[in-house]
Scaffold this motif. Structure first.
Motif, mmCIF file in Angstrom:
data_model
loop_
_atom_site.group_PDB
_atom_site.id
_atom_site.type_symbol
_atom_site.label_atom_id
_atom_site.label_comp_id
_atom_site.label_asym_id
_atom_site.label_seq_id
_atom_site.Cartn_x
_atom_site.Cartn_y
_atom_site.Cartn_z
ATOM 1 N N MET A 173 -2.252 34.915 0.406
ATOM 2 C CA MET A 173 -1.341 33.848 0.825
ATOM 3 C C MET A 173 -0.276 33.626 -0.247
ATOM 4 N N ASP A 195 3.750 30.654 2.478
ATOM 5 C CA ASP A 195 2.828 30.061 3.441
ATOM 6 C C ASP A 195 2.587 28.584 3.136
ATOM 7 N N LEU A 196 2.787 28.216 1.875
ATOM 8 C CA LEU A 196 2.541 26.841 1.445
ATOM 9 C C LEU A 196 3.417 26.509 0.244
ATOM 10 N N THR A 251 8.201 25.111 5.956
ATOM 11 C CA THR A 251 6.881 25.720 5.944
ATOM 12 C C THR A 251 5.846 24.646 5.632
ATOM 13 N N LYS A 252 4.580 24.997 5.651
ATOM 14 C CA LYS A 252 3.523 24.038 5.304
ATOM 15 C C LYS A 252 3.784 23.492 3.910
ATOM 16 N N ASP A 300 2.964 17.548 5.135
ATOM 17 C CA ASP A 300 1.775 17.773 5.956
ATOM 18 C C ASP A 300 0.537 17.166 5.302
ATOM 19 N N LYS A 301 0.487 17.205 3.967
ATOM 20 C CA LYS A 301 -0.666 16.676 3.260
ATOM 21 C C LYS A 301 -0.218 15.939 1.992
ATOM 22 N N ILE A 319 -7.333 24.475 -0.499
ATOM 23 C CA ILE A 319 -6.579 25.215 0.528
ATOM 24 C C ILE A 319 -7.201 24.974 1.906
ATOM 25 N N GLU A 320 -8.513 24.959 1.961
ATOM 26 C CA GLU A 320 -9.171 24.682 3.245
ATOM 27 C C GLU A 320 -8.790 23.305 3.773
ATOM 28 N N ILE A 327 -6.091 21.547 3.024
ATOM 29 C CA ILE A 327 -4.663 21.491 3.357
ATOM 30 C C ILE A 327 -4.405 22.085 4.744
ATOM 31 N N PHE A 328 -5.122 23.167 5.074
ATOM 32 C CA PHE A 328 -4.881 23.839 6.349
ATOM 33 C C PHE A 328 -5.837 23.380 7.452
#
Length: 420
Positions: A1, A73-74, A103-104, A135-136, A415-416, A418-419
């Motif tokens: 990623m 990706d982030l 993007t995220k 997003d977070k 990461i888990e 966040i997504f």
């Protein structure tokens, strides 16, 4: 990623260390990670990114930069543009993070104090559109004073969708223990390590100095800059008479003072680790380079950081990086009792255990009101009198924090989350 850590403001503090440790953990998990910083002032910035984070790269606000960021990706916004930045660049930054990064994206909030946040960043806490553009939102605890303000701005339901619990990763080295100072050679000294902040309470050493000195413990503070706030703390830089008139401190020696050093034939660059100390005084040192500070605390039997929050729900199980550094150097930490009681440890898989730091005995825990100082000193004396017990305790503490701070596991969970 592909992940970008985006910086607008960075300095030699826990924020910087989190950026570095997060970067290490993400890379250890195989992610392609880049640290980018953008301009805040027309003139060169005071902060030297290449010194603090040598792998950080400067980008402008061009469409090429926007394209580059959105190819990731982030994007993790690790620091916020300060209010004293040039208006032009502050506006460009706000537009970049709110509108142009599509993007995220997640933002990290390392702050505890609402007034401190406002002093650095202005009225941003109340900007609903700003916080909802992410997003977070990553922070210590959903109950922290700063985070509660963010939740109020967002609306609780929208905030709850975004909140991600921050856990501090830290990279210990496989050969740490081989570099430890033998317990028999440790100085009978307590070293406060870190900058001054009200919630760190370094002056707790001064409040307990009579009993520490009575048990032959030397006291020192490393990292205390001469600021207006520090100058008002009784007996630190100055003492005050009954009328509030300022006079030289009756408790502390300013060990970085040039005149004092010259008068005592001490070189200006001497760390004064082995310099004989005058009994009954606390030696106070200015800001330090990280490696030098860690070396200094390695010589001391005990290091202290009295990180204390008024609400136990605000800790989020996180301790300060200065504590990890003491432990890495083989020094037993003296910590705040409330923090030790509130913060639970995590196993190597970043699963929260049922035991707090206090219950596990991974430090010496002194209460803010010093009501258990005799108990703490008795524990310290026992360790100083028995090198085998000292080694047993520091090994137990070290092993517990190696598991607690596992960078690969912590960043994998981040990461888990966040997504999710």
């Amino acid at each position: 990623m592909k992940i970008v850590q985006l910086l607008a403001r960075i300095e030699g503090s826990g924020v910087t260390r989190y950026v570095i440790e997060l970067n290490k953990g993400l890379k250890a998990n195989g992610h392609d990670v880049e640290v980018i910083y953008v301009k805040a002032h027309e003139k060169p910035q005071m902060t030297n990114y290449t010194q603090d984070i040598p792998f950080a790269v400067e980008y402008d606000y061009s469409e090429d930069t926007v394209k580059h960021l959105n190819e990731a990706d982030l994007v993790i916004v690790n620091s916020i543009m300060e209010k004293k930045a040039d208006e032009k660049y502050r506006n460009l930054w706000m537009d970049l993070v709110m509108n142009k990064i599509t993007t995220k994206k997640a933002i990290v909030c390392n702050d505890h104090n609402v007034l401190g946040f406002a002093a650095y960043y202005g009225p941003l806490l109340h900007n609903k559109e700003f916080w909802l553009s992410f997003d977070k939102i990553i922070s210590f605890s959903p109950f922290g004073k700063v985070v509660l303000k963010i939740a109020l701005a967002c609306g609780q339901e929208e905030f709850d969708k975004r909140f991600v619990h921050m856990i501090h990763p830290y990279t210990f080295s496989a050969d740490d223990k081989t570099k430890w100072i033998p317990a028999t050679e440790k100085l009978r000294r307590i070293t406060y390590l870190g900058r001054h902040a009200i919630f760190k309470d370094p002056e707790r050493l001064l409040r307990g100095r009579d009993k520490f000195h009575a048990n032959d413990y030397e006291l020192e503070m490393r990292g205390i800059k001469r600021t207006i706030n520090v100058s008002t703390i009784p007996d630190l830089l100055y003492s005050f008479d009954e009328n509030g008139n300022r006079m030289p401190s009756k408790a502390c020696i300013m060990a970085n003072d040039k005149k004092w050093r010259l008068a005592n034939n001490i070189a200006l660059d001497d760390l004064m680790i082995d310099t004989p100390r005058e009994k009954g005084w606390c030696y106070v040192f200015d800001a330090y380079k990280r490696e030098e500070g860690m070396y200094c605390v390695s010589k001391s039997a005990f290091g202290c950081d009295f990180y204390h929050l008024k609400d136990d729900n605000c800790y989020g199980d996180d301790m300060e990086y200065a504590v990890f550094e003491m432990i890495q150097m083989g020094t037993i930490p003296m910590l705040d009792w409330n923090a030790g009681n509130a913060c639970h440890m995590y196993d190597e898989n970043t699963v929260r255990t049922n035991e707090s730091m206090l219950e596990l005995g991974v430090g010496i825990f002194l209460k803010k009101d010093l009501s258990n100082i005799d108990e703490c000193i008795a524990q310290m004396n026992e360790l100083m009198d028995d090198p085998a017990k000292y080694d047993e305790m520091r090994n137990k503490i070290y092993d517990a924090f190696v598991a607690n701070c596992n960078p690969k596991s912590i960043t994998n969970k981040l990461i888990e989350d966040i997504f999710a």
